[in-house]
Motif scaffolding. Structure first.
Motif, short mmCIF file in Angstrom:
data_model
loop_
_atom_site.label_atom_id
_atom_site.label_comp_id
_atom_site.label_asym_id
_atom_site.label_seq_id
_atom_site.Cartn_x
_atom_site.Cartn_y
_atom_site.Cartn_z
N ALA A 209 6.72 6.61 6.85
CA ALA A 209 5.42 5.95 6.73
C ALA A 209 4.66 6.44 5.50
O ALA A 209 3.72 5.81 5.06
CB ALA A 209 4.59 6.18 7.99
N LYS A 210 5.06 7.60 4.96
CA LYS A 210 4.42 8.09 3.73
C LYS A 210 4.92 7.34 2.51
O LYS A 210 4.43 7.57 1.41
CB LYS A 210 4.79 9.57 3.51
N GLY A 211 5.94 6.51 2.71
CA GLY A 211 6.49 5.78 1.58
C GLY A 211 7.54 6.57 0.82
O GLY A 211 7.84 6.27 -0.33
N LEU B 91 8.14 0.75 -0.32
CA LEU B 91 7.81 2.16 -0.55
C LEU B 91 6.44 2.31 -1.21
O LEU B 91 5.76 3.31 -1.01
CB LEU B 91 8.88 2.82 -1.44
N ARG B 94 3.74 1.47 1.82
CA ARG B 94 3.58 2.54 2.80
C ARG B 94 2.94 3.75 2.14
O ARG B 94 3.49 4.28 1.18
CB ARG B 94 4.94 2.98 3.35
N GLY B 95 1.82 4.17 2.67
CA GLY B 95 1.16 5.34 2.07
C GLY B 95 -0.05 4.92 1.28
O GLY B 95 -1.17 5.02 1.76
N ILE B 119 1.55 17.15 3.06
CA ILE B 119 0.51 16.29 2.49
C ILE B 119 0.82 16.02 1.01
O ILE B 119 0.76 14.89 0.53
CB ILE B 119 -0.88 16.95 2.61
N GLU B 121 3.58 16.05 -0.60
CA GLU B 121 4.72 15.16 -0.75
C GLU B 121 4.29 13.74 -1.12
O GLU B 121 4.81 13.12 -2.04
CB GLU B 121 5.44 15.14 0.61
N SER B 122 3.35 13.27 -0.33
CA SER B 122 2.85 11.91 -0.50
C SER B 122 2.10 11.75 -1.83
O SER B 122 2.27 10.76 -2.53
CB SER B 122 1.92 11.62 0.68
N GLN B 125 4.50 11.68 -4.72
CA GLN B 125 5.29 10.46 -4.72
C GLN B 125 4.50 9.27 -5.29
O GLN B 125 5.00 8.54 -6.12
CB GLN B 125 5.72 10.16 -3.27
N HIS B 126 3.27 9.11 -4.80
CA HIS B 126 2.56 7.87 -5.14
C HIS B 126 1.58 8.01 -6.29
O HIS B 126 1.34 7.07 -7.01
CB HIS B 126 1.81 7.35 -3.91
N ILE B 173 -2.78 13.23 6.16
CA ILE B 173 -1.59 12.70 5.47
C ILE B 173 -1.75 11.20 5.26
O ILE B 173 -1.47 10.67 4.19
CB ILE B 173 -0.31 12.99 6.29
#
Lengths: 309, 343
Positions: A209-211, B91, B94-95, B119, B121-122, B125-126, B173
């Motif tokens: 869900a975090k992508g 991807l 999501r987030g 936390i 991580e996200s 990533q984005h 998160i």
């Protein structure tokens, strides 16, 4: 963590003492005696040999002598090889067995993890069924069946590998592969089950869900959590490997510790039986200890529980 | 609470989701239609097995890939159908665009990873943040969700947090990349009552501050009353009634909603007035009824209820319900006293 480790260490020594004592007395129950097994000796010669190795003393004295030797790090002399020290024989034989065993574990671990991970990620696919088939085969066919089969087909019929002795690395391939099958099979099945369980966990859904990409989810969250329980089966696996080494070395006539151990039982070479048993026990106990410590490092919840003690 | 009259940020239209199982095809969602508007909280209410969680997870495409079948419908977000996006495009949704909070905080954090990293991580990533930026932002997030000593807490593992604190971490998160939509799937069900109130208060506060839209999945109408703007009642894989909180609580139009309301304990109510359970069990999702899903349990069921799915009857701009009782040929049925007198 230190206190916990020390406690485990004391336990380990108690276990070793019990194993040593039990084996020593059990060994005395073997039919026949080391001397009568050899060529015909006159009674005088027998008495002389018995005296040389303290075999004429009463059992408790012999035991006490052995244990006091052990405390000084002296494993005694072999009965077979003209009084060569057991330590010397073990040191000469051990590297071969370690080499075989390590090679088998590495191959088994790599193949097993690969099969397990693939079948978990591609659950119910043809990959999964194929891996499951191999795993069942690997677990259920014993080494003493697999070893001669491998010798016959891969050695004699196809002529790819030598079927016996230990003269080059090429000679070690077949026995290592035979040893590795059980390891690979057990690890594959285990990894698959663990991974499937972890894949169904809420925290994996949350990671998705975090992508995070599928690869990142597997690498960061799934693998680590599935590998923790793997630490616990590495021990029974190495145990299986030690018994495997006895058989495989004997079948392939490889001059390792396993082959020596089997032979010394037939010859009633007590010091070698004892020395090897103690070595194997130390090996087991040390792996238990290592496992507990490793487990604490990988899983932080256990680390904390240990601190509270 | 006033209705938010905004444009729809997320539109779910006639969503149909099934799972293939050994027992046959489980039709979890059988035509769910609802909108989520900018800045509002939409509660999807229903009992276990009504399909509410499956519908919510479909929005993020988090149902298990191996056996989920999309039978139809669409989920429109920013002009695109989420059901048709490639996994790779998902991807990026999501987030940062749509985030989710799960039911059980005890199991939704990775037990072997420090909270901070989970936390960060996200963020990495984005938002492409560096390690230091991300760590600072993570500390801010923890403070935002009301976790004191954020810096130190970041270095701890989930087992060092209580249930309520863990749910705050899960919310942190979810908020990490400033999502427009937050899906909260029974976010308070696993928590103590006092902690429940705190978490709901936190969500409400965060919504006001960050202006996000929330889909709140719950079986607890008590939770809904204080938190949501609008309610969609789900039963047997369908949305059977939807309206503002006021409309659903004071003028419910569907016997199932009546039953739900009659089964809430009211602290002020006369003790002699017993809670009224809804008799029977929800329909079998492998073999759903062809008519109204509630017909088998409905005390007012007519013959047509079992044969045909009722269409929606509209009662106001917001309020509509699917029930044959509102057909012009149906007999006039009074709402049970406990509901009418609920004020």
């Amino acid at each position: 963590m230190l206190k916990y480790t020390l406690k485990r260490l004391v336990n380990a020594f108690v276990v070793l003492f019990i194993i040593t004592t039990a084996t020593w007395f059990l060994m005395q129950l073997l039919p026949g005696s080391p001397i009568q097994n050899s060529e015909k000796l006159t009674p005088e010669q027998e008495a002389q040999v018995a005296e040389q190795y303290n075999l004429d003393e009463p059992l408790p004295v012999q035991y006490a002598l052995y244990m006091s030797g052990l405390l000084r790090g002296d494993l005694g002399d072999s009965y077979q090889f003209g009084g060569r020290s057991v330590t010397g024989i073990i040191l000469e034989r051990l590297p071969v067995s370690i080499f075989l065993g390590t090679q088998a574990i590495i191959v088994g671990l790599v193949v097993g993890l690969f099969l397990g991970i693939v079948s978990a990620l591609k659950q119910n696919s043809i990959w999964d069924s194929g891996a499951a088939f191999l795993a069942v085969l690997g677990v259920s066919v014993p080494d003493f069946v697999l070893a001669p089969l491998a010798q016959y087909w891969l050695g004699l019929k196809l002529g790819i590998f030598p079927i016996a002795f230990f003269e080059s690395w090429w000679h070690s391939v077949l026995p290592s592969l035979v040893l590795a099958t059980v390891v690979a099979a057990v690890i594959a099945t285990f990894t698959r089950t663990e991974m499937l369980e972890v894949l169904g966990q809420d925290y994996v859904t949350l990671a998705k869900a975090k992508g995070l990409s599928r690869l990142a989810v597997v690498l960061r969250h799934v693998l680590r959590n599935s590998m923790i329980p793997l630490v616990t089966i590495m021990l029974p696996l190495t145990a299986a490997l030690v018994t495997g080494v006895l058989i495989v070395e004997t079948v392939f006539s490889i001059p390792g510790l396993g082959e020596q151990f089997v032979r010394s039982i037939f010859e009633k070479d007590f010091p070698i039986i004892m020395g090897t048993t103690i070595l194997f026990s130390v090996f087991f106990v040390a792996s238990y200890l290592l496992q507990d410590i490793l487990y604490g490092i990988i899983d932080p919840r256990i680390r904390v529980a240990g601190n509270r003690e | 609470m006033a209705t938010v009259n905004g444009e729809a940020i997320l539109s779910v239209d006639d969503l149909r989701i099934s799972f293939s199982t050994y027992a046959g095809e489980v039709q979890a969602v059988r035509g769910a239609t609802f909108d989520l508007r900018r800045g509002e909280t939409l509660a999807i209410v229903g009992e276990s097995g009504s399909g509410k969680s499956v519908a919510a997870r479909s929005i993020m495409r988090l149902n298990p890939e191996s056996n989920t079948i999309v039978r139809g419908g669409e989920i429109i977000f920013e002009g695109e159908d989420l059901l048709k996006l490639s996994e790779k495009r998902m991807l990026d949704i999501r987030g940062p665009k749509i985030a989710m909070v799960f039911q059980d905080p005890m199991t939704s954090l990775d037990p072997t990873m420090r909270v901070g990293r989970q936390i960060i991580e996200s963020l990495k990533q984005h938002l492409g943040m560096s390690g230091r930026q991300a760590a600072e932002r993570a500390a801010e997030l923890l403070e935002l969700v009301g976790i004191p000593h954020a810096e130190a807490r970041l270095k701890q593992y989930p087992h060092q947090f209580s249930g309520g604190m863990r749910q705050r971490v899960v919310i942190a998160i979810a908020l990490a990349c400033d999502p427009q939509v937050l899906i909260a799937d029974e976010p308070t069900t696993a928590l103590d009552v006092t902690i429940q109130a705190q978490i709901l208060e936190l969500l409400r506060e965060l919504q006001e501050r960050l202006g996000m839209s929330i889909v709140l999945i719950t079986h607890d109408l008590g939770v809904v009353a204080s938190t949501a703007h609008r309610i969609a009642v789900m039963y047997g894989g369908k949305i059977i009634e939807t309206g503002t909180v006021r409309e659903i609580f004071y003028t419910p139009q569907m016997p199932y909603t009546w039953g739900l309301l009659a089964s809430i304990p009211l602290p002020t109510a006369d003790r002699s007035q017993d809670l009224i359970p809804i008799p029977g069990t929800p329909p079998d999702a492998t073999d759903p009824p062809k008519g109204c899903p509630f017909a088998a349990r409905c005390p007012y069921a007519m013959r047509i209820c079992e044969d045909e799915v009722p269409g929606y009857t509209t009662f106001s701009d917001e309020h509509r319900a699917a029930c044959w009782l509102h057909h012009q040929m149906a007999p006039n049925v009074e709402r049970p006293a406990r509901i009418t007198g609920a004020k």
